[in-house]
Scaffold this motif. Structure first.
Motif: not given
Length: 260
Positions: A117-122, A158-166, A240-243, A232-237
């Motif tokens: 989950d996004a919450s488990d990514v740093l 900004e990327l971290a905010g879009r995906w919700g990662v720490d 997925g796309n930010p919800a 950004e590419r790694v986050l998307k892979e």
């Protein structure tokens, strides 16, 4: 002539295999006299030596191709240290083993990202990405970044905010280790120089790390740069796309963050 990652291009898989072949040769050199003492003929001992030197690289490349990280990673660690030990006799340029480790580590996923989950990514960043005249101490509060555009950290936030990662900004190995211990992530996307990134990948295993090397546009550890589009590419892979594009990054230094 020295061997570099960019020029000879034996980097990545080639150097990984070379390090394992060195390991096989060293192991064979130790075992060969023992085999002779045990009564084995010199011909059979030499064959066993050659088999060891050839089998390890083949095993490592097979594990890498199939994304078998549990097997590939211990072999990667051994290959790395063999290349470090023999860097001078092999006339390797500085940081070639480190770059090899980062590249092969990334390839070891073979497109099979862990389900997290996004919450488990740093997202772990080095402080040298920050503009040197910035008045904000982002190592304590990454969300204090004002997105002025003078360094890549604003775009990364900004990327971290879009995906919700720490997000954590580290000043070095000890600081990075503390951030990982505090966040306890299931997956790390790390940006750093070759030395810090390679040693960090080894240090936090078995936590999977997708590494991205920063660029030294103004010298080491000073106003460095990273390819934000690659992150950004790694986050998307991975996720997925930010919800929800309005998600705010739950940065490590945020005052609202609860303790572990």
């Amino acid at each position: 002539m020295s061997m570099t990652v960019e020029e000879g291009r034996p980097a990545g898989r080639g150097l990984f295999a070379a390090g394992l072949a060195l390991l096989g040769l060293v192991a064979g050199a130790v075992l060969f006299p023992l085999l002779l003492l045990a009564g084995l003929s010199a011909a059979l001992g030499a064959a066993a030596w050659a088999l060891t030197a050839g089998l390890l690289p083949a095993l490592g490349l097979l594990a890498l191709r199939r994304g078998a990280r549990r097997l590939a990673f211990p072999l990667l660690r051994l290959s790395f240290w063999m290349l470090k030990i023999f860097a001078r006799p092999l006339n390797l340029d500085p940081l070639v083993p480190e770059r090899m480790l980062v590249e092969v580590n990334n390839k070891s996923f073979a497109g099979r990202w862990p389900e997290v989950d996004a919450s488990d990514v740093l997202l772990l960043l080095p402080h040298c990405l920050q503009y040197h005249e910035c008045p904000h101490r982002l190592t304590f509060r990454p969300d204090a970044c004002e997105r002025c555009g003078r360094c890549p950290i604003g775009d990364l936030m900004e990327l971290a905010g879009r995906w919700g990662v720490d997000v954590a900004v580290a000043t070095g190995g000890t600081s990075a280790r503390r951030s990982v211990e505090d966040a306890r992530p299931a997956m790390i996307i790390a940006v750093a120089c070759p030395r810090d990134l390679s040693l960090g990948i080894l240090d936090v295993y078995p936590i999977p790390v997708r590494g991205e090397l920063n660029r030294w546009l103004h010298g080491q550890c000073f106003d460095t740069w990273v390819n934000v589009e690659e992150i950004e590419r790694v986050l998307k892979e991975l996720l997925g796309n930010p919800a929800d594009q309005s998600l705010q990054s739950r940065s490590m230094g945020s005052e609202e963050r609860e303790g572990p």
